[in-house]
Design an enzyme around this catalytic site. Structure first.
Site, mmCIF file in Angstrom:
data_model
loop_
_atom_site.group_PDB
_atom_site.id
_atom_site.type_symbol
_atom_site.label_atom_id
_atom_site.label_comp_id
_atom_site.label_asym_id
_atom_site.label_seq_id
_atom_site.Cartn_x
_atom_site.Cartn_y
_atom_site.Cartn_z
ATOM 1 N NE ARG A 125 -3.061 -0.679 3.356
ATOM 2 C CZ ARG A 125 -4.061 -0.570 4.222
ATOM 3 N NH1 ARG A 125 -5.309 -0.563 3.790
ATOM 4 N NH2 ARG A 125 -3.836 -0.471 5.510
ATOM 5 C CG ASP A 126 3.620 4.474 1.275
ATOM 6 O OD1 ASP A 126 3.296 5.168 0.286
ATOM 7 O OD2 ASP A 126 4.262 4.926 2.243
ATOM 8 C CB ILE A 127 4.997 0.287 -3.905
ATOM 9 C CG1 ILE A 127 4.815 -1.032 -3.158
ATOM 10 C CG2 ILE A 127 6.132 0.172 -4.917
ATOM 11 C CD1 ILE A 127 4.439 -2.177 -4.040
ATOM 12 C CG ASN A 176 8.423 3.540 1.390
ATOM 13 O OD1 ASN A 176 9.131 4.153 2.182
ATOM 14 N ND2 ASN A 176 7.111 3.665 1.375
ATOM 15 C CB THR A 184 2.649 8.300 -1.530
ATOM 16 O OG1 THR A 184 3.372 7.899 -0.344
ATOM 17 C CG2 THR A 184 3.158 9.654 -2.004
#
Length: 234
Positions: free
Chosen positions: A60-62, A66, A117
């Site tokens: 959910r936040d690639i 990260n 993001t």
């Protein structure tokens, strides 16, 4: 995580040493980044997602920052997907979530929180009804950024304008850094940035795309792991 130690006042977590910084910094400092090196690193990220999605983990936040890099004495740094603070765990079998068949997981839309993001949001995240395929869209944004050097969906005016471009998959295809890519590279990105998650490639399917098969190298770490796995089986 290798070890875990607990004292009355502290919790000590021994993690793998990843000493190469993040992918965003690496790309900024290495202007010789080619389709060949990009495909090799993207292959590693696809393997990560193939593994995670099979366990029911949706990241959910690639995004570039990260993705951490582990240095190797020779060759390209190895990509490590990091920062699972916003990840979700789907119960295997829930609403048909299949741990073995990636094509069946495309029908899962049981997540509803708008985490992550916004420039990397998949269209279905904006609608707050999504599953593991949202990670594939985000990876598509990452691959575009790696190859083109700019964000696929930059924030310009306001959030509604950004979300409109995402939901209609309007990203820049006129840039010279995009048009100079190989047909296979452009097709690969377009197969990841598909508005309908059911028609979007899964991580498993993307690993078989010609651009990955024709460009990505298997690094020494993967070869050692494969040999060790084969030895254990025998």
């Amino acid at each position: 995580m290798y070890e875990l130690y607990e004292t009355p006042k502290c919790l000590w977590i021994i993690l793998e040493l990843v000493d190469g910084g993040d992918l965003q910094t690496y790309i900024a400092n290495h202007h010789d980044h080619s389709e060949h090196t990009t495909a090799t690193q993207v292959r590693q990220l696809l393997q990560s997602l193939h593994y995670l999605h099979g366990l029911g983990v949706v990241h959910r936040d690639i995004k570039l920052c990260n993705i951490l890099l582990k240095k190797h004495k020779s060759g390209l740094p190895e990509c490590k997907l990091a920062d699972f603070g916003l990840s979700a765990l789907v119960r295997l079998g829930e609403e048909g979530y299949d741990p073995d068949e990636s094509s069946k997981r495309k029908n899962y839309f049981g997540l509803h929180d708008q985490w992550g993001t916004r420039q990397y949001f998949a269209p279905e995240v904006i609608k707050m009804k999504y599953g593991p395929q949202a990670d594939i869209w985000s990876l598509g944004c990452v691959v575009y950024e790696m190859l083109v050097g700019q964000s696929a969906f930059p924030f310009r005016e306001d959030e509604s304008e950004l979300f409109s471009r995402i939901e209609n998959c309007h990203f820049a295809t006129h840039r010279s850094s995009w048009t100079s890519l190989s047909d296979e590279a452009r097709d690969f990105v377009k197969q990841l940035l598909v508005v309908d998650p059911k028609k979007r490639l899964s991580a498993t399917e993307a690993l078989q795309h010609p651009w990955i098969l024709h460009n990505a190298e298997v690094n020494d770490h993967e070869q050692r792991h494969k040999k060790l796995h084969e030895a254990q089986e025998h």
